[in-house]
Design an enzyme around this catalytic site. Structure first.
Site, PDB file in Angstrom:
ATOM      1  NE  ARG A   1      -8.334   0.348   6.208  1.00  0.00           N
ATOM      2  CZ  ARG A   1      -7.838   1.390   6.052  1.00  0.00           C
ATOM      3  NH1 ARG A   1      -8.084   2.012   7.229  1.00  0.00           N
ATOM      4  NH2 ARG A   1      -7.371   1.977   4.798  1.00  0.00           N
TER       5      ARG A   1
ATOM      6  CG  ASP B   1      -2.061   1.086   0.930  1.00  0.00           C
ATOM      7  OD1 ASP B   1      -2.571   1.643  -0.134  1.00  0.00           O
ATOM      8  OD2 ASP B   1      -2.798   1.186   2.152  1.00  0.00           O
TER       9      ASP B   1
ATOM     10  CG  ASN C   1      -7.757  -2.108  -5.769  1.00  0.00           C
ATOM     11  OD1 ASN C   1      -6.778  -2.728  -5.550  1.00  0.00           O
ATOM     12  ND2 ASN C   1      -7.814  -1.177  -4.910  1.00  0.00           N
TER      13      ASN C   1
END
Ligand code: FPP
Length: 250
Positions: free
Chosen positions: A189, A20, A68
């Site tokens: 997360r 990320d 996404n």
């Protein structure tokens, strides 16, 4: 497939990464998000080399999630182009290193050119045994559990150990459970990644954006992992006076 219990102090058998922060890395430098993904690809190349050289048996990378699809079409198209060219460019080195490349996720909605490259790469690297590299594309942990549940209900035979039986219907069939799950980019997360497979994973959250992650940081991550006391829900050695890493019914 037995339920795996990688012992404390050992190298993780299966590392999974949520890569990320490409977009934020690019925005902070006045670059486009696509340039961030290209820089992320370079970090991916280094990470694959690093884990292969360490002797990790399986590496799963989250490259495009079910969610996404909600991104702007321009970014999605650029990502798909990047995946096509990355598969073409990287395949020779992967094969040379004895790495088997497979993809998990719902690939039906991908452009046909990308689907074709994915299948070709899987065929060209099948049978390689040094490391298994799994790229999750169009993947979601709930999708995976749902598709497994549907097939299990239709074909499954509830055997002696139904968790083991069920896991053989997941897209990671035949792979060990995730031992170490790394997420970069500062968020804490799991974001619908390998929900079943990471049930006992050690979770490592790094502040660095994915394009900034180097072998040094990954090395520190592995050192942190090997220092973890893995109990799998049981008591520690100190409390029981027995070895704490054996399978419960061993
Ligand atoms: C998350 O960053 C990253 C992605 C959605 C794409 C990941 C793809 C690569 C690293 C290229 C690797 C290619 C292959 C073939 C494995 P983000 O865009 O969500 O970043 P942000 O949170 O800063 O917006």
């Amino acid at each position: 497939m037995p339920v795996t219990r990688t012992p404390t102090g050992a190298l993780p058998a299966h590392v999974a990464i949520i890569m990320d922060g490409n977009g934020r890395w690019a925005e902070a430098r006045g670059l486009s998000r696509s340039e961030g993904h290209r820089a992320g690809l370079e970090a991916t190349r280094q990470a694959v080399r690093f884990f292969a050289e360490q002797g990790v048996r399986a590496l799963t990378l989250f490259a495009f999630s079910s969610e996404n699809w909600g991104r702007p079409q321009e970014e999605i198209d650029a990502l798909f182009d990047l995946f096509v060219s990355a598969i073409e460019a990287e395949l020779p080195e992967l094969v040379e290193r004895g790495i088997a490349l497979t993809f998990i996720g719902d690939r039906a909605s991908f452009p046909t050119a990308l689907q074709a490259r994915m299948s070709e790469a899987e065929q060209a690297s099948a049978g390689n045994e040094q490391m298994r590299l799994v790229v999750a594309l169009g993947y979601g942990g709930r999708w995976d559990i749902l598709q497994a549940a549907r097939r299990w209900a239709a074909e499954g035979d509830e055997g002696r150990d139904s968790e083991v039986e069920f896991a053989s219907y997941l897209s990671t069939a035949g792979m060990p459970d995730v031992d170490l799950l790394i997420r970069t980019g500062g968020e804490r997360r799991i974001s619908n990644f390998l929900l079943w497979q990471a049930a006992y994973a050690e979770l490592l959250f790094l502040e660095a954006f994915w394009p900034e992650v180097t072998a040094t940081e990954l090395e520190q991550g592995l050192a942190w992992y090997t220092s973890r006391q893995r109990r799998f829900g049981r008591l520690s050695t100190a409390s029981t006076g027995t070895a704490n890493n054996e399978a419960p019914h061993a």
